[in-house]
Design a protein around this motif. Structure first.
Motif, PDB file in Angstrom:
ATOM      1  N   SER A 399     -10.929  11.238 -15.116  1.00 60.39           N
ATOM      2  CA  SER A 399      -9.957  10.570 -15.987  1.00 60.39           C
ATOM      3  C   SER A 399      -9.286   9.445 -15.205  1.00 60.39           C
ATOM      4  O   SER A 399      -9.323   9.420 -13.972  1.00 60.39           O
ATOM      5  N   PRO A 400      -8.682   8.477 -15.898  1.00 61.97           N
ATOM      6  CA  PRO A 400      -7.995   7.388 -15.179  1.00 61.97           C
ATOM      7  C   PRO A 400      -6.940   7.901 -14.204  1.00 61.97           C
ATOM      8  O   PRO A 400      -6.787   7.347 -13.105  1.00 61.97           O
ATOM      9  N   GLU A 401      -6.238   8.965 -14.572  1.00 61.80           N
ATOM     10  CA  GLU A 401      -5.217   9.504 -13.682  1.00 61.80           C
ATOM     11  C   GLU A 401      -5.852  10.126 -12.436  1.00 61.80           C
ATOM     12  O   GLU A 401      -5.342   9.960 -11.317  1.00 61.80           O
ATOM     13  N   GLU A 402      -6.956  10.845 -12.624  1.00 59.68           N
ATOM     14  CA  GLU A 402      -7.632  11.437 -11.472  1.00 59.68           C
ATOM     15  C   GLU A 402      -8.180  10.371 -10.531  1.00 59.68           C
ATOM     16  O   GLU A 402      -8.051  10.473  -9.302  1.00 59.68           O
ATOM     17  N   MET A 403      -8.778   9.336 -11.092  1.00 58.91           N
ATOM     18  CA  MET A 403      -9.315   8.274 -10.252  1.00 58.91           C
ATOM     19  C   MET A 403      -8.206   7.531  -9.530  1.00 58.91           C
ATOM     20  O   MET A 403      -8.356   7.142  -8.361  1.00 58.91           O
ATOM     21  N   ARG A 404      -7.083   7.352 -10.195  1.00 55.67           N
ATOM     22  CA  ARG A 404      -5.951   6.696  -9.537  1.00 55.67           C
ATOM     23  C   ARG A 404      -5.461   7.532  -8.356  1.00 55.67           C
ATOM     24  O   ARG A 404      -5.161   6.986  -7.280  1.00 55.67           O
ATOM     25  N   HIS A 405      -5.408   8.829  -8.520  1.00 49.93           N
ATOM     26  CA  HIS A 405      -4.989   9.701  -7.421  1.00 49.93           C
ATOM     27  C   HIS A 405      -5.982   9.623  -6.257  1.00 49.93           C
ATOM     28  O   HIS A 405      -5.578   9.558  -5.085  1.00 49.93           O
ATOM     29  N   VAL A 406      -7.275   9.595  -6.569  1.00 48.92           N
ATOM     30  CA  VAL A 406      -8.296   9.511  -5.519  1.00 48.92           C
ATOM     31  C   VAL A 406      -8.176   8.210  -4.745  1.00 48.92           C
ATOM     32  O   VAL A 406      -8.225   8.186  -3.505  1.00 48.92           O
ATOM     33  N   THR A 407      -8.023   7.099  -5.437  1.00 52.76           N
ATOM     34  CA  THR A 407      -7.924   5.805  -4.752  1.00 52.76           C
ATOM     35  C   THR A 407      -6.652   5.719  -3.912  1.00 52.76           C
ATOM     36  O   THR A 407      -6.658   5.131  -2.830  1.00 52.76           O
ATOM     37  N   GLU A 408      -5.563   6.318  -4.413  1.00 51.47           N
ATOM     38  CA  GLU A 408      -4.325   6.324  -3.625  1.00 51.47           C
ATOM     39  C   GLU A 408      -4.488   7.128  -2.347  1.00 51.47           C
ATOM     40  O   GLU A 408      -4.035   6.714  -1.282  1.00 51.47           O
ATOM     41  N   ARG A 409      -5.144   8.295  -2.445  1.00 49.57           N
ATOM     42  CA  ARG A 409      -5.356   9.119  -1.260  1.00 49.57           C
ATOM     43  C   ARG A 409      -6.282   8.403  -0.264  1.00 49.57           C
ATOM     44  O   ARG A 409      -6.058   8.432   0.943  1.00 49.57           O
ATOM     45  N   ALA A 410      -7.339   7.771  -0.772  1.00 49.65           N
ATOM     46  CA  ALA A 410      -8.279   7.070   0.109  1.00 49.65           C
ATOM     47  C   ALA A 410      -7.583   5.932   0.847  1.00 49.65           C
ATOM     48  O   ALA A 410      -7.798   5.717   2.043  1.00 49.65           O
ATOM     49  N   ALA A 411      -6.708   5.205   0.135  1.00 50.61           N
ATOM     50  CA  ALA A 411      -5.978   4.104   0.774  1.00 50.61           C
ATOM     51  C   ALA A 411      -4.990   4.632   1.810  1.00 50.61           C
ATOM     52  O   ALA A 411      -4.829   4.047   2.883  1.00 50.61           O
ATOM     53  N   ALA A 412      -4.342   5.748   1.498  1.00 50.54           N
ATOM     54  CA  ALA A 412      -3.374   6.319   2.443  1.00 50.54           C
ATOM     55  C   ALA A 412      -4.060   6.825   3.699  1.00 50.54           C
ATOM     56  O   ALA A 412      -3.551   6.649   4.807  1.00 50.54           O
ATOM     57  N   TRP A 413      -5.217   7.430   3.576  1.00 53.30           N
ATOM     58  CA  TRP A 413      -5.930   7.934   4.751  1.00 53.30           C
ATOM     59  C   TRP A 413      -6.505   6.804   5.597  1.00 53.30           C
ATOM     60  O   TRP A 413      -6.724   6.977   6.790  1.00 53.30           O
ATOM     61  N   ARG A 414      -6.753   5.678   4.960  1.00 51.85           N
ATOM     62  CA  ARG A 414      -7.221   4.530   5.732  1.00 51.85           C
ATOM     63  C   ARG A 414      -6.098   3.972   6.576  1.00 51.85           C
ATOM     64  O   ARG A 414      -6.312   3.382   7.625  1.00 51.85           O
ATOM     65  N   GLY A 415      -4.858   4.125   6.130  1.00 49.32           N
ATOM     66  CA  GLY A 415      -3.708   3.606   6.858  1.00 49.32           C
ATOM     67  C   GLY A 415      -3.642   2.098   6.758  1.00 49.32           C
ATOM     68  O   GLY A 415      -3.927   1.509   5.717  1.00 49.32           O
ATOM     69  N   THR A 416      -3.291   1.440   7.878  1.00 46.25           N
ATOM     70  CA  THR A 416      -3.147  -0.013   7.879  1.00 46.25           C
ATOM     71  C   THR A 416      -4.419  -0.714   8.335  1.00 46.25           C
ATOM     72  O   THR A 416      -4.442  -1.921   8.443  1.00 46.25           O
ATOM     73  N   ARG A 417      -5.479   0.047   8.635  1.00 46.99           N
ATOM     74  CA  ARG A 417      -6.705  -0.576   9.096  1.00 46.99           C
ATOM     75  C   ARG A 417      -7.364  -1.341   7.967  1.00 46.99           C
ATOM     76  O   ARG A 417      -7.287  -0.977   6.791  1.00 46.99           O
ATOM     77  N   ALA A 418      -8.061  -2.418   8.327  1.00 47.31           N
ATOM     78  CA  ALA A 418      -8.773  -3.205   7.332  1.00 47.31           C
ATOM     79  C   ALA A 418      -9.979  -2.419   6.822  1.00 47.31           C
ATOM     80  O   ALA A 418     -10.569  -1.600   7.530  1.00 47.31           O
ATOM     81  N   GLU A 419     -10.343  -2.662   5.552  1.00 45.70           N
ATOM     82  CA  GLU A 419     -11.537  -2.041   4.985  1.00 45.70           C
ATOM     83  C   GLU A 419     -12.771  -2.506   5.740  1.00 45.70           C
ATOM     84  O   GLU A 419     -12.929  -3.681   6.026  1.00 45.70           O
ATOM     85  N   ARG A 420     -13.625  -1.561   6.105  1.00 47.75           N
ATOM     86  CA  ARG A 420     -14.821  -1.894   6.851  1.00 47.75           C
ATOM     87  C   ARG A 420     -16.046  -1.869   5.954  1.00 47.75           C
ATOM     88  O   ARG A 420     -16.082  -1.180   4.952  1.00 47.75           O
ATOM     89  N   GLY A 421     -17.064  -2.615   6.385  1.00 49.04           N
ATOM     90  CA  GLY A 421     -18.333  -2.538   5.699  1.00 49.04           C
ATOM     91  C   GLY A 421     -18.743  -3.860   5.086  1.00 49.04           C
ATOM     92  O   GLY A 421     -17.912  -4.648   4.646  1.00 49.04           O
TER      93      GLY A 421
END
Length: 604
Positions: A399-421
């Motif tokens: 659901s949109p809410e679930e995906m929003r939660h996933v993207t927020e967690r992924a961004a938080a775990w990345r921290g301040t580092r730039a996206e790689r790849g």
């Protein structure tokens, strides 16, 4: 122009084209040699005195060389721009040789008009040298004129205006510094002459405002102002010769065409879906049946993976991409093509090096039994006993809410580092267009999301790892738990093969650790282990090897060996391993001996 009624044969046209195509490279090599020679005789006085006759001969009969570092840097910049077929560099070189022709012609005509003066001042040798130089420079000028259509790479928009503004601003700085220095350290120079003298020095002595001036400041003041002015000229030329930048954007229409090609032909390459990255551009074959996706980084036109589409159309697509790169003076390179695509790039004239191996798991044959899987099995059992569970879904099923939660967690775990790849990462998560991607979530005993994997489609029966993230405070072994769980549930999603991370120099790490490995291989492995303190080369290999995957070689295709350092730099920048903050902290992290933490497709 051909004679009326004369037909130019294909062989003649081909030979002429080959000859003209060599002109930029030959001109670049000649300017590079002149730059190196000027630098050597500038910094090594004994060599300068030893090669004095050679220097005079070259200056009188071929091209001016000076024992001056600023001049050497200018020739080096010009050589690089000529190698990239820059139109502005061509005109600079054309003007230089036109002035040389005019100067030599003036000397020869003057000698024929006033022969008595030549004899009186014993200038016969100089006149003969000018005659030889006139022939040489005239021939070079003719060759450059004939090859004018080989220098088509434009400079950046408004670069000429920016170069003039840069030159004016830096010369003003040089003039201001000159006024301050001559005021503080006038030497024997009179006060009314301070400003005119500083202006003359800032302009490099091209104009003299007072022929009868007496006195002068200390020689180091003259040197300092001359150095500032030389830097101003060099920076202005660097601005003028900068390569055209490409907009890092994939239009919606092009993205739709790439998606259609990836869906129809994507089973051949696990990286095909990554061609839909929106920070890439794309060039299609004339038939539209294949395309090469690329990004321009540091003057390198960097393609990712295989061309997307029909194999029969790969050749025309690659040639169209090469034409695009050469049109703008970019160095073409392809990062991570498969063996089949490497052959296609080689047929198009590029050189190829093996870069490493991609780890591919055959889901049907994967299991945790056996001694070789003991480490993975223990990690999975430990995480399972801690109460962790898996949830595997297509992105479209969230659901949109679930995906929003996933993207927020992924961004938080990345921290301040730039996206790689770049070559093996999508660079986005949760986009509605990526509904066919597969998300693997690890939930702790309380149901809290603690780690995730995201896979993109690889044809109809494969997945390719895109994203790996986890909470840094969570249990170790989560990645093994999720990879093993995905392999076990692969059949439910119609998946037969799973592509994991890419291990650079895998054969070196594996072969260099074997008993009886040669000294060269062992030294190469030690070097890579040392570099792994910053770029995780060895840890990526070990993180993949523990699954005992099938290793699929990946390659690097490039045009010119001289471009390899630039291609390497562009690759690490594009993949996100080298940024301005990383450069500042490189030495500090190396002193601590700690590598960067995992991000993107780097396993934990």
């Amino acid at each position: 122009m051909t004679e009326p009624g004369r037909v130019v044969t294909a062989g003649e046209a081909r030979d002429g084209g080959r000859f003209r195509a060599l002109v930029p490279r030959v001109a670049s090599v000649c300017m590079a040699v002149a730059a190196l020679y000027s630098a050597v005789i500038a910094v090594l006085p004994p060599v300068r005195h030893l090669l004095g006759p050679v220097t005079r001969f070259v200056e009188l009969t071929v091209f001016p060389v000076e024992p001056n570092l600023g001049y050497a840097v200018f020739l080096g910049i010009l050589a690089g721009a000529l190698a990239r077929r820059k139109r502005a560099a061509y005109w600079v070189l054309l003007v230089i040789f036109a002035l040389l022709v005019l100067g030599n012609l003036a000397v020869v005509l003057s000698a024929s008009v006033w022969p008595d003066l030549v004899e009186e001042f014993a200038l016969t040798g100089e006149v003969v040298a000018s005659e030889v130089d006139l022939v040489v420079t005239a021939v070079v000028l003719g060759v450059l004129s004939a090859a004018h259509d080989e220098f088509l790479a434009p400079t950046r928009r408004a670069s000429f205006r920016k170069a003039l503004l840069t030159l004016g601003g830096l010369l003003a700085v040089s003039f201001g510094a000159g006024c301050a220095l001559v005021t503080l350290f006038p030497g024997t120079l009179r006060t009314p002459d301070h400003v005119p003298w500083a202006l003359e020095r800032a302009l490099g002595g091209v104009a003299t405002l007072d022929f009868y001036r007496s006195g002068r400041p200390p020689s180091w003041v003259n040197f300092a102002i001359g150095l500032l002015s030389a830097v101003a000229v060099l920076v202005a030329f660097a601005v003028l010769f900068r390569s055209q930048r490409a907009g890092a954007e994939l239009p919606a229409e092009s993205e739709a065409r790439v998606r259609a090609l990836a869906e129809a032909y994507g089973a051949r390459d696990s990286l095909a879906y990554f061609a839909t990255r929106r920070d890439r551009s794309v060039v299609f074959s004339p038939s539209g049946k294949a395309a090469v996706s690329y990004r321009v980084v540091a003057g390198v036109c960097l393609a990712g993976g295989d061309p997307v589409g029909d194999v029969e159309a790969w050749g025309p697509a690659i040639r169209a991409w090469l034409a695009e790169a050469r049109r703008y003076g970019w160095a073409p390179a392809a990062l991570g093509p498969s063996e089949a695509a490497a052959h296609a790039y080689a047929r198009a004239g590029l050189r190829v090096l093996e870069l490493g191996d991609e780890a591919v798991i055959d889901a049907g044959a994967f299991g945790l039994s056996g001694r070789e899987m003991r480490g993975v099995r223990q990690a999975v059992n430990r995480v399972t006993r801690a109460g962790f569970t898996l949830r595997i879904r297509r992105h479209a099923d969230l659901s949109p809410e679930e995906m929003r939660h996933v993207t927020e967690r992924a961004a938080a775990w990345r921290g301040t580092r730039a996206e790689r790849g770049f070559s093996m990462a999508l660079g986005r998560l949760g986009d509605p267009a990526d509904g066919s991607c597969v998300l693997v979530e690890a939930l702790d005993a309380t149901g809290r999301l603690t780690a995730l994997l995201s896979f993109v489609p690889w044809g109809e029966d494969g997945l390719s790892l895109d994203l790996m993230r986890r909470d840094r405070d969570s249990d170790n072994g989560l990645m093994e738990f999720m990879v093993a769980g995905m392999a076990a549930e692969a059949g439910d999603f119609g998946v037969k093969q799973i592509s994991l991370n890419f291990a650079m120099f895998r054969s070196v790490f594996e072969g260099g650790a074997r008993l009886g490995a040669g000294p060269v291989l062992r030294l190469w492995r030690r070097t890579l282990v040392f570099l792994s303190r910053w770029w995780q080369l060895e840890s990526l290999y070990r993180a993949n090897a523990k699954y005992h995957p099938r290793w699929v070689p990946r390659f690097l295709a490039f045009d010119d060996t001289r471009d390899l350092p630039k291609v390497g730099l562009a690759s690490v920048v594009a993949e996100g391993f080298l940024t301005a903050p990383a450069l500042r902290s490189l030495v500090r992290r190396g002193r601590r001996g700690a590598g960067p933490r995992a991000a993107g497709r780097v396993p934990s």
